[in-house]
Design a protein around this motif. Sequence first.
Motif, PDB file in Angstrom:
ATOM      1  N   VAL A 226      -3.915  -0.467  -2.173  1.00  0.00           N
ATOM      2  CA  VAL A 226      -3.170   0.783  -2.344  1.00  0.00           C
ATOM      3  C   VAL A 226      -3.999   1.934  -1.772  1.00  0.00           C
ATOM      4  O   VAL A 226      -5.098   2.224  -2.263  1.00  0.00           O
ATOM      5  CB  VAL A 226      -2.845   1.054  -3.827  1.00  0.00           C
ATOM      6  CG1 VAL A 226      -2.096   2.383  -3.970  1.00  0.00           C
ATOM      7  CG2 VAL A 226      -2.019  -0.087  -4.411  1.00  0.00           C
ATOM      8  N   ARG A 227      -3.472   2.579  -0.757  1.00  0.00           N
ATOM      9  CA  ARG A 227      -4.152   3.714  -0.122  1.00  0.00           C
ATOM     10  C   ARG A 227      -3.320   4.978  -0.339  1.00  0.00           C
ATOM     11  O   ARG A 227      -2.181   4.912  -0.810  1.00  0.00           O
ATOM     12  CB  ARG A 227      -4.318   3.468   1.375  1.00  0.00           C
ATOM     13  CG  ARG A 227      -4.920   2.113   1.726  1.00  0.00           C
ATOM     14  CD  ARG A 227      -6.362   1.996   1.323  1.00  0.00           C
ATOM     15  NE  ARG A 227      -6.913   0.672   1.630  1.00  0.00           N
ATOM     16  CZ  ARG A 227      -8.147   0.298   1.339  1.00  0.00           C
ATOM     17  NH1 ARG A 227      -8.973   1.141   0.768  1.00  0.00           N
ATOM     18  NH2 ARG A 227      -8.566  -0.936   1.642  1.00  0.00           N
ATOM     19  N   TYR A 228      -3.887   6.100   0.027  1.00  0.00           N
ATOM     20  CA  TYR A 228      -3.131   7.349  -0.087  1.00  0.00           C
ATOM     21  C   TYR A 228      -3.437   8.256   1.093  1.00  0.00           C
ATOM     22  O   TYR A 228      -4.478   8.133   1.750  1.00  0.00           O
ATOM     23  CB  TYR A 228      -3.449   8.061  -1.404  1.00  0.00           C
ATOM     24  CG  TYR A 228      -4.866   8.598  -1.503  1.00  0.00           C
ATOM     25  CD1 TYR A 228      -5.182   9.891  -1.055  1.00  0.00           C
ATOM     26  CD2 TYR A 228      -5.888   7.827  -2.043  1.00  0.00           C
ATOM     27  CE1 TYR A 228      -6.473  10.384  -1.138  1.00  0.00           C
ATOM     28  CE2 TYR A 228      -7.185   8.312  -2.130  1.00  0.00           C
ATOM     29  CZ  TYR A 228      -7.469   9.585  -1.684  1.00  0.00           C
ATOM     30  OH  TYR A 228      -8.758  10.080  -1.760  1.00  0.00           O
ATOM     31  N   ARG A 229      -2.496   9.149   1.374  1.00  0.00           N
ATOM     32  CA  ARG A 229      -2.721  10.200   2.357  1.00  0.00           C
ATOM     33  C   ARG A 229      -2.104  11.475   1.801  1.00  0.00           C
ATOM     34  O   ARG A 229      -1.074  11.452   1.139  1.00  0.00           O
ATOM     35  CB  ARG A 229      -2.144   9.829   3.719  1.00  0.00           C
ATOM     36  CG  ARG A 229      -0.657   9.539   3.741  1.00  0.00           C
ATOM     37  CD  ARG A 229      -0.222   8.962   5.072  1.00  0.00           C
ATOM     38  NE  ARG A 229       1.163   8.503   5.035  1.00  0.00           N
ATOM     39  CZ  ARG A 229       1.650   7.576   5.856  1.00  0.00           C
ATOM     40  NH1 ARG A 229       0.874   7.032   6.781  1.00  0.00           N
ATOM     41  NH2 ARG A 229       2.919   7.202   5.761  1.00  0.00           N
TER      42      ARG A 229
ATOM     43  N   CYS B 159       4.054   1.595  -4.362  1.00  0.00           N
ATOM     44  CA  CYS B 159       2.969   0.630  -4.535  1.00  0.00           C
ATOM     45  C   CYS B 159       2.708   0.272  -5.998  1.00  0.00           C
ATOM     46  O   CYS B 159       2.248  -0.826  -6.296  1.00  0.00           O
ATOM     47  CB  CYS B 159       1.680   1.188  -3.930  1.00  0.00           C
ATOM     48  SG  CYS B 159       1.787   1.603  -2.183  1.00  0.00           S
ATOM     49  N   TRP B 160       2.973   1.213  -6.894  1.00  0.00           N
ATOM     50  CA  TRP B 160       2.676   1.009  -8.307  1.00  0.00           C
ATOM     51  C   TRP B 160       3.876   1.494  -9.116  1.00  0.00           C
ATOM     52  O   TRP B 160       3.882   2.606  -9.627  1.00  0.00           O
ATOM     53  CB  TRP B 160       1.418   1.785  -8.681  1.00  0.00           C
ATOM     54  CG  TRP B 160       0.860   1.516 -10.038  1.00  0.00           C
ATOM     55  CD1 TRP B 160       1.510   1.068 -11.143  1.00  0.00           C
ATOM     56  CD2 TRP B 160      -0.504   1.713 -10.454  1.00  0.00           C
ATOM     57  NE1 TRP B 160       0.677   0.970 -12.218  1.00  0.00           N
ATOM     58  CE2 TRP B 160      -0.584   1.357 -11.816  1.00  0.00           C
ATOM     59  CE3 TRP B 160      -1.654   2.175  -9.810  1.00  0.00           C
ATOM     60  CZ2 TRP B 160      -1.769   1.446 -12.541  1.00  0.00           C
ATOM     61  CZ3 TRP B 160      -2.837   2.258 -10.533  1.00  0.00           C
ATOM     62  CH2 TRP B 160      -2.897   1.893 -11.875  1.00  0.00           C
TER      63      TRP B 160
ATOM     64  N   PRO C 282       0.440  -3.637  -1.928  1.00  0.00           N
ATOM     65  CA  PRO C 282      -0.304  -2.915  -0.885  1.00  0.00           C
ATOM     66  C   PRO C 282       0.598  -1.931  -0.143  1.00  0.00           C
ATOM     67  O   PRO C 282       1.779  -2.197   0.093  1.00  0.00           O
ATOM     68  CB  PRO C 282      -0.791  -4.034   0.043  1.00  0.00           C
ATOM     69  CG  PRO C 282      -0.782  -5.264  -0.796  1.00  0.00           C
ATOM     70  CD  PRO C 282       0.366  -5.102  -1.754  1.00  0.00           C
ATOM     71  N   GLY C 283       0.032  -0.798   0.217  1.00  0.00           N
ATOM     72  CA  GLY C 283       0.792   0.207   0.947  1.00  0.00           C
ATOM     73  C   GLY C 283       0.141   1.563   0.835  1.00  0.00           C
ATOM     74  O   GLY C 283      -0.980   1.696   0.336  1.00  0.00           O
ATOM     75  N   VAL C 284       0.855   2.564   1.306  1.00  0.00           N
ATOM     76  CA  VAL C 284       0.331   3.924   1.344  1.00  0.00           C
ATOM     77  C   VAL C 284       1.167   4.826   0.429  1.00  0.00           C
ATOM     78  O   VAL C 284       2.399   4.856   0.547  1.00  0.00           O
ATOM     79  CB  VAL C 284       0.346   4.486   2.782  1.00  0.00           C
ATOM     80  CG1 VAL C 284      -0.137   5.942   2.785  1.00  0.00           C
ATOM     81  CG2 VAL C 284      -0.520   3.628   3.691  1.00  0.00           C
ATOM     82  N   VAL C 285       0.493   5.529  -0.441  1.00  0.00           N
ATOM     83  CA  VAL C 285       1.132   6.532  -1.294  1.00  0.00           C
ATOM     84  C   VAL C 285       0.976   7.893  -0.617  1.00  0.00           C
ATOM     85  O   VAL C 285      -0.144   8.313  -0.316  1.00  0.00           O
ATOM     86  CB  VAL C 285       0.493   6.566  -2.694  1.00  0.00           C
ATOM     87  CG1 VAL C 285       1.055   7.719  -3.511  1.00  0.00           C
ATOM     88  CG2 VAL C 285       0.713   5.242  -3.415  1.00  0.00           C
TER      89      VAL C 285
END
Length: 257
Positions: A58-61, A193-194, A203-206
């Motif tokens: 889990v990533r974020y931008r 993602c959550w 998995p993915g981008v928040v």
Amino acid sequence: MPFLRSLLHMLFMCVTVIPYTLVILLLRVCGASPDVRWKVARAWLALCVDASGWFCGVRYRVQGMEHLPNSDTDGVVLLSKHQSTYETFLLPAIMPRPLAYVFKKELLQIPFFGWSIGSLDMIHIDRKHGSRAFHKVVEQGKRLLEKGVWVIMFPEGTRVARGEVGEYKTGATRLAIMAGKPVVPVAVTSAKCWPRKAFVKTPGVVDVSIGKPIPTVGRKHEELMAEVQAWIEAEMRRLDPEAYPAVPAPLPAPAQG
């Protein structure tokens, strides 16, 4: 595999919260300032956010950080979309100022985590007390905002599923107007993602989008919250269009004559 990764992430948080909590409690006994205790708590939250990337992908931008005040004395009320637990960890980790959550007092009973937030300068309320609880929010909120601490609230009150819109309550805008501080809307696509009430993370981008501060002087709390809701929900559709049904194109006007 996603279940195992999520389990490892949960175990990581459960193990690491213990030493961080003990440090916070020790600092409180030693008379350390709230800012010092906040820095320790923030370090743990940031660690948990990083760990969600390590274990669960889990990533974020973030966009819009330039909209935030850069003065240590400028208080704001952050009004955020609430889809999962993720943003409650992420927002304190990325914001440049200490944050104070308004949260229900039942959270204080959670071992270690509850003891930590109870040792920080935040606002815990008993929702059963109604107007008395709101008076406490206003009283403590004003005090914190004057110190440059940013108060963060979720106007929908609880987590909402991806693509859904909760009921935006006006308590946050009432506080901001009474304190004379601007509000800052925040859109967060964490449910990609959550999801709420979900254990397994995907998995993915928040995406996090921070809006421009909205002045509150001379405003009414209902129309101010309507403006906040309109911005947040429009931004959610922009950031996560797959979660929302397409708006049908208007029918052509009937021919004249």
